[in-house]
Design a protein around this motif. Structure first.
Motif, short mmCIF file in Angstrom:
data_model
loop_
_atom_site.label_atom_id
_atom_site.label_comp_id
_atom_site.label_asym_id
_atom_site.label_seq_id
_atom_site.Cartn_x
_atom_site.Cartn_y
_atom_site.Cartn_z
N THR A 147 -44.36 45.37 12.99
CA THR A 147 -45.35 44.61 12.22
C THR A 147 -45.80 45.34 10.96
OG1 THR A 147 -47.01 45.50 13.77
CG2 THR A 147 -46.25 43.25 14.15
N GLU A 148 -45.25 46.51 10.68
CA GLU A 148 -45.64 47.29 9.51
C GLU A 148 -44.99 46.73 8.24
OE1 GLU A 148 -46.09 51.60 11.82
OE2 GLU A 148 -44.23 51.08 10.78
N PRO A 149 -45.68 46.79 7.12
CA PRO A 149 -45.12 46.26 5.86
C PRO A 149 -43.77 46.88 5.49
CG PRO A 149 -47.47 46.69 5.61
CD PRO A 149 -47.08 47.23 6.95
N GLN A 150 -43.61 48.20 5.67
CA GLN A 150 -42.33 48.83 5.33
C GLN A 150 -41.20 48.22 6.14
OE1 GLN A 150 -41.79 52.92 6.47
NE2 GLN A 150 -39.62 52.85 5.96
N HIS A 151 -41.49 47.93 7.42
CA HIS A 151 -40.44 47.37 8.27
C HIS A 151 -40.07 45.96 7.81
CE1 HIS A 151 -37.92 46.69 11.71
NE2 HIS A 151 -38.52 45.54 11.87
N HIS A 152 -41.06 45.18 7.41
CA HIS A 152 -40.75 43.84 6.89
C HIS A 152 -39.84 43.95 5.68
CE1 HIS A 152 -43.73 40.92 8.87
NE2 HIS A 152 -43.67 42.00 9.63
N SER A 153 -40.14 44.89 4.80
CA SER A 153 -39.32 45.09 3.60
C SER A 153 -37.91 45.50 3.97
CB SER A 153 -39.97 46.16 2.71
OG SER A 153 -39.20 46.41 1.57
N ALA A 154 -37.77 46.38 4.96
CA ALA A 154 -36.44 46.81 5.41
C ALA A 154 -35.65 45.64 5.99
CB ALA A 154 -36.58 47.92 6.45
N SER A 155 -36.31 44.80 6.79
CA SER A 155 -35.64 43.65 7.41
C SER A 155 -35.19 42.65 6.35
CB SER A 155 -36.58 42.98 8.42
OG SER A 155 -36.95 43.89 9.44
N GLU A 156 -36.03 42.42 5.35
CA GLU A 156 -35.67 41.50 4.26
C GLU A 156 -34.48 42.04 3.48
OE1 GLU A 156 -39.32 41.28 2.16
OE2 GLU A 156 -40.30 40.01 3.67
N THR A 157 -34.43 43.36 3.29
CA THR A 157 -33.32 43.97 2.56
C THR A 157 -32.00 43.79 3.31
OG1 THR A 157 -34.79 45.61 1.56
CG2 THR A 157 -32.44 46.13 1.60
N ILE A 158 -32.03 44.00 4.63
CA ILE A 158 -30.83 43.79 5.44
C ILE A 158 -30.40 42.33 5.39
CG2 ILE A 158 -30.06 43.65 7.85
CD1 ILE A 158 -29.77 46.40 6.81
N TRP A 159 -31.36 41.42 5.48
CA TRP A 159 -31.05 39.99 5.44
C TRP A 159 -30.36 39.62 4.13
CZ3 TRP A 159 -31.88 36.21 9.19
CH2 TRP A 159 -31.61 34.90 8.79
N ARG A 160 -30.91 40.08 3.03
CA ARG A 160 -30.35 39.74 1.72
C ARG A 160 -28.93 40.32 1.57
NH1 ARG A 160 -35.83 40.85 -0.19
NH2 ARG A 160 -36.83 38.87 -0.76
N ALA A 161 -28.72 41.52 2.15
CA ALA A 161 -27.40 42.12 2.07
C ALA A 161 -26.38 41.30 2.87
CB ALA A 161 -27.44 43.55 2.58
N MET A 162 -26.76 40.82 4.05
CA MET A 162 -25.87 39.99 4.85
C MET A 162 -25.62 38.65 4.16
SD MET A 162 -26.92 40.83 8.83
CE MET A 162 -28.54 40.08 8.78
N GLU A 163 -26.64 38.14 3.52
CA GLU A 163 -26.51 36.89 2.77
C GLU A 163 -25.56 37.07 1.59
OE1 GLU A 163 -29.67 33.47 1.50
OE2 GLU A 163 -30.11 35.50 0.82
N ALA A 164 -25.69 38.19 0.88
CA ALA A 164 -24.82 38.46 -0.27
C ALA A 164 -23.37 38.62 0.16
CB ALA A 164 -25.31 39.72 -0.99
N ALA A 165 -23.15 39.06 1.40
CA ALA A 165 -21.79 39.21 1.91
C ALA A 165 -21.18 37.88 2.35
CB ALA A 165 -21.79 40.19 3.09
N GLY A 166 -21.96 36.81 2.26
CA GLY A 166 -21.47 35.49 2.66
C GLY A 166 -21.46 35.28 4.16
N ASP A 167 -22.27 36.07 4.89
CA ASP A 167 -22.23 36.03 6.35
C ASP A 167 -23.35 35.21 6.98
OD1 ASP A 167 -19.93 37.50 6.52
OD2 ASP A 167 -20.94 39.43 6.70
N LEU A 168 -24.16 34.52 6.18
CA LEU A 168 -25.23 33.70 6.72
C LEU A 168 -25.05 32.26 6.24
CD1 LEU A 168 -28.32 36.05 6.09
CD2 LEU A 168 -27.07 35.72 8.22
N TYR A 169 -25.24 31.32 7.15
CA TYR A 169 -25.16 29.90 6.79
C TYR A 169 -26.14 29.11 7.66
CZ TYR A 169 -22.12 29.45 10.93
OH TYR A 169 -21.62 29.47 12.21
N LEU A 170 -26.60 27.97 7.13
CA LEU A 170 -27.59 27.13 7.81
C LEU A 170 -26.89 26.08 8.65
CD1 LEU A 170 -30.70 27.04 7.85
CD2 LEU A 170 -30.58 25.26 6.08
N ASP A 171 -27.33 25.93 9.90
CA ASP A 171 -26.74 24.94 10.81
C ASP A 171 -27.79 24.60 11.86
OD1 ASP A 171 -24.96 23.25 12.08
OD2 ASP A 171 -23.30 24.69 12.03
#
Length: 518
Positions: free
Chosen positions: A96-120
């Motif tokens: 629940t710490e702000p730094q952790h939220h930032s880290a999780s968002e960074t990982i998400w964006r990296a996976m998204e940039a790799a084309g590995d996330l899609y909506l279904d």
């Protein structure tokens, strides 16, 4: 600069207070960290709490509490457990710490940039208790409906979701998990490889819309990250991520993730795939340890046999609990414990064997020699004893490295037994009258042996070992493994004029619990 070493515990889910299983893992991780420090490594040990997900939201609601307030209270109990059991962690991270939220968002964006996330749309079985998705083929019928392989109830879930292209990484994951040393013990590796080879690896639902207690998905209103995406990222947060310089650059990839066997799939399948997608290397090793059984039975709240580790530590001593858990249970396998087993082993090995050896050796030096140490020339019997001690100490250090604590401690105990046999054979109380010079050699040999035994077992029983080494005049900076087998320290101690004071025992005998002896 010393070599880095980074290990983590699992990130505990605090929907209740910690139990003995949490303590077991934390103690083992702490012992590994202390052993690595004693070998000269620059060590980071990260632990913490995974506070998001459906189960946390429901538990807080049932308790009539705000979710964050509930998470903060429960997380506090885990930190209290670590502190009480002398877990020398570098960082305790909360999701629940702000730094952790930032880290999780960074990982998400990296996976998204790799084309590995899609909506279904997700339709399938979900276990809120495990925070895990299960295929129909993995489920069995239980009371009240279908249950997961962990014995937890599952619910049919239908909702819009972001998906991660897990199927894309099947070959990579098979190759990674086939590497010797990546996933241990062998039984866990075989399970994961069977899962990867014998099943179609389906893409993984990685967001939820049915509740909002989680890290928001960047740019996707109404979605929060699947709790395991969020939780696993804690291993990066603990060393500074999303900042990629400094600590993170020095310590990632992790040398070891220490986890329970029930969450191996998340760590050996999902986590390496997330990291690969994000352009980060996988951890070097994962070890899935077994469960602790109370008197042979699995602990659960429903049966009322859950054991509070702090209560055990208060009754029997922190170091005694640490010693018992690592000596009693072969690490990686399931093992049983009970109050009477703790008392029996700790009395036999810590109090009667090593504790008594140290106390009577130091007491004889204090009483017969006024606590004064002198240089001495070891004879063949004395050298043989020190060789036996050296062998036992080396095998214990090897046990730390191999995560084979019980075997290492068994070798250490053989060295303790050799010392006690030496005392009986040499009989220094008789030599005091018949050959005082020989008595001195015997007592000084024992002093050297006790010092090495104490340094070797120190990662397991740090407080007690330090109390003993304090009495022996061993400086705090001279207690690492490099000091083992080095004779120069003794001559330096003699030259310093150190005089041994009246020794005080550090391993008191434990009383058998009334319920065990009745």
């Amino acid at each position: 600069m010393p070599d880095p070493y980074y290990l983590t515990t699992a990130i505990s889910y605090p929907n209740g207070r910690p139990h003995i299983g949490h303590a077991y893992e934390a103690i083992a991780a702490d012992v590994i960290a202390r052993a690595k420090k004693a070998q000269g490594y620059d060590v980071r040990l990260v632990t913490g709490t995974d506070e998001h997900g459906l189960k946390m939201a429901r538990t807080a609601r049932d308790a009539g509490m705000d979710t964050l307030d509930f998470a903060s209270e429960m997380s506090g109990y885990f930190r209290q457990m670590c502190d009480a059991l002398h877990i020398d962690y570098t960082a305790f991270r909360r999701t629940t710490e702000p730094q952790h939220h930032s880290a999780s968002e960074t990982i998400w964006r990296a996976m998204e940039a790799a084309g590995d996330l899609y909506l279904d749309r997700y339709e399938g079985w979900y276990s809120p208790r495990d925070e895990a998705f299960y295929d129909e083929s993995e489920l069995t019928e239980g009371e009240g409906g279908k249950i997961s392989p962990q014995g937890t109830p599952v619910e049919w879930t239908v909702e819009e979701s972001w998906f991660f292209r897990l199927s894309k990484y099947r070959d990579y994951l098979i190759e990674l998990n086939s590497k010797p040393g990546f996933l241990e013990p062998e039984s866990r590796r075989n399970e994961v490889l069977a899962f990867l080879k014998n099943n179609d690896l389906r893409d993984l639902s990685v967001s939820r819309t049915s509740f909002d207690w989680g890290v928001p998905v960047p740019g996707s209103d109404g979605h929060v990250m699947y709790v395991w995406v969020d939780a696993l990222t804690t291993y990066l947060t603990g060393i500074g991520f999303p900042d990629r310089e400094g600590e993170f650059n020095r310590f990632w990839p992790a040398d070891l993730h220490l986890i329970g066997k029930d969450i191996v799939r998340f760590h050996a399948v999902y986590w390496p795939a997330f990291l690969k997608s994000a352009g980060l290397p996988p951890p070097k090793a994962i070890f899935g340890h077994g469960f602790l059984l109370h008197r042979g039975e699995k602990m659960s709240k429903s049966t009322g046999n859950v054991v509070d580790p702090l209560e055990l530590a208060e009754r029997f001593g922190v170091d005694q609990l640490r010693y018992f858990l690592l000596a009693e249970v072969p690490f990686g396998k399931d093992g049983s414990f009970s109050a009477d087993a703790i008392v029996t082993r700790c009395n036999a090995e810590l109090a009667n064997s090593f504790g008594n050896l140290a106390q009577r050796s130091l007491s004889m030096i204090f009483k017969n020699l006024g606590g004064e140490l002198n240089n001495f020339d070891a004879g063949s019997d004395d050298a043989a004893l020190l060789d036996a001690v050296g062998k036992g100490v080396r095998e214990l250090v090897s046990g730390y490295d191999a995560l084979d604590f019980s075997t290492g401690i068994e070798a250490w105990m053989r060295a303790v037994f050799a010392c006690n046999a030496y005392v009986d054979e040499q009989a220094p109380w008789t030599l005091r009258k018949t050959d005082p010079d020989r008595m001195r050699v015997v007592l000084f040999t024992l002093f050297v042996a006790v010092r090495d035994l104490a340094i070797a077992i120190r990662p397991v029983v740090p407080t007690s070992a330090d109390k003993l080494l304090d009495q022996m005049g061993i400086a705090p900076e001279a207690r690492d493994f490099a000091a083992l087998g080095n004779a120069d320290w003794y001559n330096a101690l003699v030259a310093s004029g150190f005089t041994l004071s009246q020794p005080v025992g550090v391993f008191p005998r434990l009383e058998m619990p009334v319920e065990a002896s009745a």
